[in-house]
Design a protein around this motif. Structure first.
Motif, PDB file in Angstrom:
ATOM      1  N   GLY A 107       0.883  -1.181  -0.084  1.00  0.00           N
ATOM      2  CA  GLY A 107      -0.025  -0.023   0.110  1.00  0.00           C
ATOM      3  C   GLY A 107       0.896   1.313  -0.025  1.00  0.00           C
ATOM      4  N   ASP A 108       0.300   2.245   0.136  1.00  0.00           N
ATOM      5  CA  ASP A 108       0.790   3.573   0.102  1.00  0.00           C
ATOM      6  C   ASP A 108       1.027   4.065   1.645  1.00  0.00           C
ATOM      7  OD1 ASP A 108      -0.590   4.960  -2.610  1.00  0.00           O
ATOM      8  OD2 ASP A 108       1.218   3.731  -2.564  1.00  0.00           O
ATOM      9  N   GLU A 109       0.986   3.498   2.698  1.00  0.00           N
ATOM     10  CA  GLU A 109       0.961   4.022   3.949  1.00  0.00           C
ATOM     11  C   GLU A 109       1.798   2.890   4.662  1.00  0.00           C
ATOM     12  OE1 GLU A 109      -2.611   4.684   5.741  1.00  0.00           O
ATOM     13  OE2 GLU A 109      -3.001   6.394   4.208  1.00  0.00           O
ATOM     14  N   GLY A 110       2.617   3.218   5.679  1.00  0.00           N
ATOM     15  CA  GLY A 110       3.136   2.269   6.948  1.00  0.00           C
ATOM     16  C   GLY A 110       4.738   2.818   7.002  1.00  0.00           C
ATOM     17  N   ARG A 111       4.855   2.340   8.154  1.00  0.00           N
ATOM     18  CA  ARG A 111       6.424   3.120   8.718  1.00  0.00           C
ATOM     19  C   ARG A 111       7.744   2.530   7.645  1.00  0.00           C
ATOM     20  NH1 ARG A 111       9.875   1.243  13.346  1.00  0.00           N
ATOM     21  NH2 ARG A 111      11.116   3.195  13.847  1.00  0.00           N
ATOM     22  N   ALA A 112       8.281   3.511   7.500  1.00  0.00           N
ATOM     23  CA  ALA A 112       9.463   3.103   6.380  1.00  0.00           C
ATOM     24  C   ALA A 112      10.624   3.072   7.082  1.00  0.00           C
ATOM     25  CB  ALA A 112       9.673   4.129   5.306  1.00  0.00           C
ATOM     26  N   ARG A 181       6.226   0.365  -2.207  1.00  0.00           N
ATOM     27  CA  ARG A 181       6.815  -0.900  -2.342  1.00  0.00           C
ATOM     28  C   ARG A 181       8.289  -1.182  -1.801  1.00  0.00           C
ATOM     29  NH1 ARG A 181       3.525  -3.128  -7.857  1.00  0.00           N
ATOM     30  NH2 ARG A 181       1.275  -2.760  -7.010  1.00  0.00           N
ATOM     31  N   MET A 182       8.881  -0.149  -2.384  1.00  0.00           N
ATOM     32  CA  MET A 182      10.454  -0.211  -2.175  1.00  0.00           C
ATOM     33  C   MET A 182      10.679   0.130  -0.710  1.00  0.00           C
ATOM     34  SD  MET A 182      13.357  -0.366  -3.482  1.00  0.00           S
ATOM     35  CE  MET A 182      15.294   0.108  -3.279  1.00  0.00           C
ATOM     36  N   ARG A 183       9.772   0.916   0.009  1.00  0.00           N
ATOM     37  CA  ARG A 183      10.157   1.108   1.393  1.00  0.00           C
ATOM     38  C   ARG A 183       9.799  -0.051   2.144  1.00  0.00           C
ATOM     39  NH1 ARG A 183       7.377   6.203   0.176  1.00  0.00           N
ATOM     40  NH2 ARG A 183       5.706   5.433   1.078  1.00  0.00           N
ATOM     41  N   TYR A 184       8.829  -0.963   1.862  1.00  0.00           N
ATOM     42  CA  TYR A 184       8.362  -2.080   2.532  1.00  0.00           C
ATOM     43  C   TYR A 184       9.473  -3.068   2.148  1.00  0.00           C
ATOM     44  CZ  TYR A 184       3.718  -0.527   3.611  1.00  0.00           C
ATOM     45  OH  TYR A 184       2.310   0.025   4.305  1.00  0.00           O
TER      46      TYR A 184
END
Length: 201
Positions: A107-112, A181-184
């Motif tokens: 998704g587009d949210e979440g702790r990076a 997706r890269m951050r995840y």
């Protein structure tokens, strides 16, 4: 000289029947595409097989290439589609296997892992540790377990050095989604490779 022409110029020449132009394109991109396939599939024989499929499809679809599109974006879109086709076939063949499917949410949210993901340089993770055999094995295992969409973005970014805008075109997603997706992916790898975090550079 042909070797001094851009990919797009060479492709235009090949569309007009210049076989030498295709030979230059092949020599220029054969190894990078193989590396992408190898890192994504983690199997040399499979990568070699898919590599032939990629360039066979390039030949078959050459007439549909439009010069306004960047050649590498078009090429890696073909490579991505072939890896997806291969993955679907593999999943179908082992649908009764006890092997767990790739999990994870996107998704587009979440702790990076990092506050921002810069677009002008890859993170450099691929180059820093590849001399360490143990790290390579750990990274391979982590990539095998990574969510497939995230793995695709990570490989295209870290190893093929495509920009986020280019990756967005390849995977047919919004650029923000690609960055997410890269951050995840980086967050997942940070957890998986935690034991290496404090190693001296």
């Amino acid at each position: 000289m042909l070797g001094e022409q851009s990919d797009e110029q060479l492709m235009a020449r090949y569309q007009k029947g210049d076989a030498k132009a295709f030979e230059v394109l092949l020599s220029r991109h054969y190894q990078p595409v193989f590396n992408f396939l190898l890192r994504y599939t983690a199997n040399r024989a499979t990568a070699e097989e898919l590599l032939q499929d990629v360039f066979t499809r390039v030949i078959r679809n050459a007439s549909g290439y439009e010069k306004r599109a960047k050649f590498t974006t078009w090429l890696y879109t073909i490579a991505r589609n072939i890896t997806i086709d291969h993955s679907r076939k593999q999943k179908f063949r082992r649908h009764r296997s006890l092997d767990a499917p790739y999990g994870g949410k996107d998704g587009d949210e979440g702790r990076a892992m990092i506050d921002t993901v810069e677009d002008h340089h890859p993170s450099g993770m691929a180059d820093r540790r590849f001399t360490d055999e143990q790290f390579k094995l750990k990274l391979k295992g982590a990539l095998d377990r990574m969510n497939a969409d995230q793995r695709m973005v990570f490989v295209l970014r870290e190893f093929q050095h495509l920009s986020f805008a280019e990756i967005a075109k390849v995977v047919k997603a919004r650029e923000n989604t690609v960055k997410s997706r890269m951050r995840y992916a980086l967050e997942f790898l940070r957890a998986e490779l935690r034991e290496f975090a404090d190693d001296p550079e």
